[in-house]
Write an enzyme that holds these catalytic residues in place. Structure first.
Site, PDB file in Angstrom:
ATOM      1  CE  LYS A 112      -4.065  -1.521   1.943  1.00  0.00           C
ATOM      2  NZ  LYS A 112      -5.452  -1.771   3.236  1.00  0.00           N
ATOM      3  CE  LYS A 193      -5.719  -7.957  -1.345  1.00  0.00           C
ATOM      4  NZ  LYS A 193      -6.046  -7.589  -0.635  1.00  0.00           N
ATOM      5  CE  LYS A 196     -12.436  -2.910   0.918  1.00  0.00           C
ATOM      6  NZ  LYS A 196     -13.703  -3.175   2.223  1.00  0.00           N
TER       7      LYS A 196
HETATM    8  P1  TYM Z   1     -11.074  -5.262   3.967  1.00  0.00           P
HETATM    9  O1  TYM Z   1     -12.103  -4.299   5.260  1.00  0.00           O
HETATM   10  O2  TYM Z   1      -9.476  -5.334   3.517  1.00  0.00           O
HETATM   11  O3  TYM Z   1     -11.005  -6.799   3.496  1.00  0.00           O
HETATM   12  C1  TYM Z   1     -12.918  -6.942   4.726  1.00  0.00           C
HETATM   13  C2  TYM Z   1     -12.541  -9.561   4.559  1.00  0.00           C
HETATM   14  O4  TYM Z   1     -12.500  -9.748   2.890  1.00  0.00           O
HETATM   15  C3  TYM Z   1     -11.392 -10.404   2.967  1.00  0.00           C
HETATM   16  N1  TYM Z   1     -11.432  -9.837   1.329  1.00  0.00           N
HETATM   17  C4  TYM Z   1     -11.106 -11.327   0.415  1.00  0.00           C
HETATM   18  N2  TYM Z   1     -10.584 -12.145   0.748  1.00  0.00           N
HETATM   19  C5  TYM Z   1     -11.457 -13.548  -0.169  1.00  0.00           C
HETATM   20  N3  TYM Z   1     -10.674 -12.960  -1.647  1.00  0.00           N
HETATM   21  C6  TYM Z   1     -10.415 -11.635  -1.889  1.00  0.00           C
HETATM   22  N4  TYM Z   1     -10.208 -11.506  -2.771  1.00  0.00           N
HETATM   23  C7  TYM Z   1     -11.050 -10.877  -0.512  1.00  0.00           C
HETATM   24  N5  TYM Z   1     -10.853  -9.524  -0.058  1.00  0.00           N
HETATM   25  C8  TYM Z   1     -10.672  -8.538   0.736  1.00  0.00           C
HETATM   26  C9  TYM Z   1     -10.267  -9.878   3.808  1.00  0.00           C
HETATM   27  O5  TYM Z   1      -9.292 -10.973   3.729  1.00  0.00           O
HETATM   28  C10 TYM Z   1     -10.898  -9.410   5.276  1.00  0.00           C
HETATM   29  O6  TYM Z   1     -10.975 -10.855   5.789  1.00  0.00           O
HETATM   30  N6  TYM Z   1      -7.301  -5.498   8.342  1.00  0.00           N
HETATM   31  C11 TYM Z   1      -8.503  -6.116   7.754  1.00  0.00           C
HETATM   32  C12 TYM Z   1      -9.562  -4.937   8.790  1.00  0.00           C
HETATM   33  C13 TYM Z   1      -9.570  -5.626  10.221  1.00  0.00           C
HETATM   34  C14 TYM Z   1      -9.777  -6.958  11.452  1.00  0.00           C
HETATM   35  C15 TYM Z   1      -9.520  -6.634  12.468  1.00  0.00           C
HETATM   36  C16 TYM Z   1      -9.504  -7.729  10.428  1.00  0.00           C
HETATM   37  C17 TYM Z   1      -9.486  -4.696  11.038  1.00  0.00           C
HETATM   38  N7  TYM Z   1      -9.425  -5.010  12.078  1.00  0.00           N
HETATM   39  C18 TYM Z   1      -9.645  -7.723  13.003  1.00  0.00           C
HETATM   40  C19 TYM Z   1     -10.053  -9.074  11.348  1.00  0.00           C
HETATM   41  C20 TYM Z   1      -9.818  -8.763  13.018  1.00  0.00           C
HETATM   42  C21 TYM Z   1      -8.724  -5.519   6.419  1.00  0.00           C
HETATM   43  O7  TYM Z   1      -8.489  -4.869   6.016  1.00  0.00           O
HETATM   44  O8  TYM Z   1     -10.112  -6.205   5.895  1.00  0.00           O
END
Ligand code: TYM
Length: 330
Positions: A112, A193, A196
């Site tokens: 990022k 992947k 967003k």
């Molecule tokens: P975020 O908001 O980027 O994504 C949310 C969830 O979606 C999953 N994900 C995917 N899984 C499979 N294939 C894909 N192409 C794909 N794109 C996104 C992500 O793995 C995620 O589970 N850091 C985390 C948010 C967070 C969090 C936490 C998660 C903050 N605190 C505590 C667990 C526990 C994130 O950026 O998710």
């Protein structure tokens, strides 16, 4: 009941199929077997530049979508991260036991920050806040996609280090990452992947897409050379990705789909999948609008969730403050 916790960022107007299949779908099923805490991580969402009005709108839109896919406030605790100040407080303590080199190895930060002109310190410490999110709740399992695995390893390392230094305090959480949906691919670039921030619009199916747009994206998805519809991630990443999506949404094993489409072309296959996807997202989009039409009710659900979350978080933080030797609370 064992506890699960997870979070999702409110960085777009709509979640996409990667979010749903990789994580959110598991959130829904785990409500029944686990004591479940799910949050919209708005604190994380300000680390790469943001617009305040959009953030407020997207936080509500995120909560509405989570309810629309089937989270039930009677069976899980749904809340907004910034409404539970203990997350930030614990993150500070955890940052003090995180090595600079250790944090520098986080691949998501490297990816990022490489794309930004001036990466923020908040983006750098983002995984430490995520560790705090998880550790505050004595979490047993964390349902996420594959891209979060490294952050969960850091969380476990920090928890273990804290326990060793200050005495047993935290439970070490396990990732919960079903293999079949761990990484959903971009429809236009199946090796990458669905994301967003990185995918072109045609590469991602949004839960709030119109039926027309979603169908068009599936029919326009990149497929591979050859004609066979078989699961082969190495040689046929495009078809394999579509098969994974199809299999989960239609609750049909991949071998059964392969048999169904034997001798048929990509056109038939994608046409049918387009229908499956449209049938899946249409009611979700409609329910999302219903929840968004009554923001007072939505905010009430989130306030109640925050109160329940705080009851757990304040107890953990008090223990941490005591263990590290802070002065008595006033
Ligand atoms: P975020 O908001 O980027 O994504 C949310 C969830 O979606 C999953 N994900 C995917 N899984 C499979 N294939 C894909 N192409 C794909 N794109 C996104 C992500 O793995 C995620 O589970 N850091 C985390 C948010 C967070 C969090 C936490 C998660 C903050 N605190 C505590 C667990 C526990 C994130 O950026 O998710």
């Amino acid at each position: 009941k064992p506890r699960v916790l997870s979070g999702i960022q409110p960085t777009a107007e709509s979640f996409h199929l990667g979010n749903y299949l990789g994580a959110l779908r598991q959130w829904v099923t785990l409500q029944d077997t686990h004591d479940a805490f799910y949050m919209v991580v708005d604190l994380h969402a300000i680390t790469a530049g943001h617009d305040p009005q959009a953030l407020r709108r997207r936080t509500r839109a995120s909560a509405a979508q989570l309810l629309a896919i089937g989270l039930d406030p009677a069976r899980c605790t749904l809340f907004v991260q910034s409404q539970v100040p203990e997350h930030t407080q614990l993150a500070w303590v955890m940052s003090a036991i995180t090595g600079f080199g250790e944090a520098s190895r986080m691949t998501q930060f490297k990816d990022k920050s490489a794309k930004q002109e001036r990466a923020s310190v908040g983006l750098f410490t983002y995984p430490i806040l995520q560790a705090a999110d998880i550790l505050l709740y004595d979490t047993d399992q964390v349902p996420v996609g594959e891209d979060q695995r490294q952050h969960l390893e850091l969380t476990r390392d920090l928890a273990g280090r804290f326990n060793k230094t200050f005495g047993k305090t935290f439970r070490l959480p396990e990732p919960y990452i079903p293999k079949e949906t761990a990484k959903i691919g971009d429809l236009q670039e199946p090796g990458a992947k669905m994301s967003k921030s990185n995918s072109v619009p045609a590469g991602i199916i949004e839960l709030r897409d119109t039926p027309k747009s979603a169908a068009k994206k599936i029919r326009g998805a990149v497929t591979d050379t050859g004609r066979e519809i078989v699961f082969d991630e190495e040689n046929k990443p495009g078809v394999s990705n579509l098969l994974s999506i199809y299999s989960v949404l239609a609750d049909t094993p991949i071998p059964e789909l392969e048999a169904r489409y034997e001798g048929k072309g990509y056109g038939d296959f994608k046409g049918d999948l387009a229908e499956v996807v449209v049938e899946f997202i249409t009611p979700i989009a409609a329910r999302t609008e219903e929840y968004l039409a009554d923001t007072a009710e939505l905010d009430k659900i989130l306030t109640e969730g925050a109160h329940r979350a705080r009851a757990v978080a304040t107890a953990t933080l008090a223990d941490v403050y005591d263990k590290v030797g802070f002065a008595q609370p006033v």
